[in-house]
Design an enzyme around this catalytic site. Structure first.
Site, PDB file in Angstrom:
ATOM      1  CG  PHE A  94       4.457  -4.892   1.329  1.00  0.00           C
ATOM      2  CD1 PHE A  94       4.037  -3.615   0.988  1.00  0.00           C
ATOM      3  CD2 PHE A  94       5.069  -5.670   0.367  1.00  0.00           C
ATOM      4  CE1 PHE A  94       4.220  -3.118  -0.306  1.00  0.00           C
ATOM      5  CE2 PHE A  94       5.267  -5.195  -0.922  1.00  0.00           C
ATOM      6  CZ  PHE A  94       4.839  -3.917  -1.259  1.00  0.00           C
ATOM      7  CG  ASP A  95       3.036  -2.583   8.827  1.00  0.00           C
ATOM      8  OD1 ASP A  95       2.958  -3.488   9.688  1.00  0.00           O
ATOM      9  OD2 ASP A  95       2.377  -1.538   8.885  1.00  0.00           O
ATOM     10  CG  LEU A  96      -1.956  -6.476   7.381  1.00  0.00           C
ATOM     11  CD1 LEU A  96      -2.217  -6.689   5.893  1.00  0.00           C
ATOM     12  CD2 LEU A  96      -2.413  -7.694   8.183  1.00  0.00           C
ATOM     13  CG  ASP A  97      -2.752  -3.862  11.160  1.00  0.00           C
ATOM     14  OD1 ASP A  97      -3.488  -4.436  10.338  1.00  0.00           O
ATOM     15  OD2 ASP A  97      -2.573  -4.287  12.320  1.00  0.00           O
ATOM     16  CB  ILE A 137       6.711  -0.951   2.235  1.00  0.00           C
ATOM     17  CG1 ILE A 137       7.659  -1.003   1.040  1.00  0.00           C
ATOM     18  CG2 ILE A 137       5.645   0.129   2.030  1.00  0.00           C
ATOM     19  CD1 ILE A 137       8.005  -2.386   0.565  1.00  0.00           C
TER      20      ILE A 137
END
Length: 219
Positions: A9-12, A166
């Site tokens: 997973f990306d965060l921002d 993602i």
């Protein structure tokens, strides 16, 4: 889509909406150099790519000046900006469900790892991630491809066909594809459907609910 066990997973723009903290901290850094940008909406373009790249691309900074500006940005972000952030509705319950179904999760973000960890703790979702991979505090490992490579290595010897990234920006798509990993683009973030499609995202979803359904009901 074949079922995936390992989720990066990306965060921002993917798990949280960081607009206020990022744009105000970027504005703060620009002000140090006599650049007064009052419209925070114009600074949305800096959400996603490595900081120094944005100073170079959008404001013509040299590499040295961009590195200095990134440090100035972090002066504000480290104390205020990291908490000027909102978790998207449904994210916490989705992460809980995914882990309960045996999925193994990791963060792959261009943000410094220390900030990523603090933000995940702030929203009480750190426990869901087996690995948290961000950039280094000295500015290295900021390119998305480097981050994705490190995240994959953290899982050990696994089949890349069992992994999916993602994220919300073209950088997530490019970084994952550089590593032969499929990508789900989330259009609710800061890239939008057109950017994600043009970058070659393998799948695009518009909501957190659609994302959860795709990750759980894949065959």
């Amino acid at each position: 889509m074949n079922e995936k066990k390992y989720l990066l997973f990306d965060l921002d723009g993917t798990l949280t909406d960081p607009k206020e903290g990022i744009t105000k901290s970027f504005q703060y850094a620009l002000q140090h150099y006599g650049i007064d940008e009052q419209d925070l909406d114009k600074l949305e373009v800096v959400i996603g790519p490595p900081l120094k790249d944005s100073f170079i691309e959008f404001y013509g900074f040299s590499i040295e000046k961009a590195n200095e500006a990134a440090m100035k940005y972090r002066e504000r972000f480290a104390t205020l900006g990291k908490y000027e952030n909102i978790i998207y509705d449904g994210i916490a319950s989705m992460l809980q469900t995914l882990t309960s179904k045996g999925k193994e999760l990791a963060i792959a973000s261009s943000k410094p790892t220390i900030f990523v960890e603090e933000i995940l703790e702030h929203f009480d979702i750190k426990e869901y991630f087996a690995h948290i991979i961000g950039s280094n505090e000295d500015g290295t490992r900021a390119e998305k491809t480097e981050v994705v490579i490190a995240a994959i290595e953290a899982f050990g010897e696994i089949d890349k066909a069992d992994i999916i990234m993602i994220g919300d920006r073209k950088f997530d798509v490019i970084g994952a594809h550089d590593c032969d990993v499929e990508v789900i683009g989330v259009s609710y973030g800061y890239g939008g459907t057109e950017e994600l499609a043009n970058a070659g995202a393998d799948y695009i979803v518009d909501t957190v609910q659609e994302l959860e359904e795709l990750l759980l009901n894949s065959r």
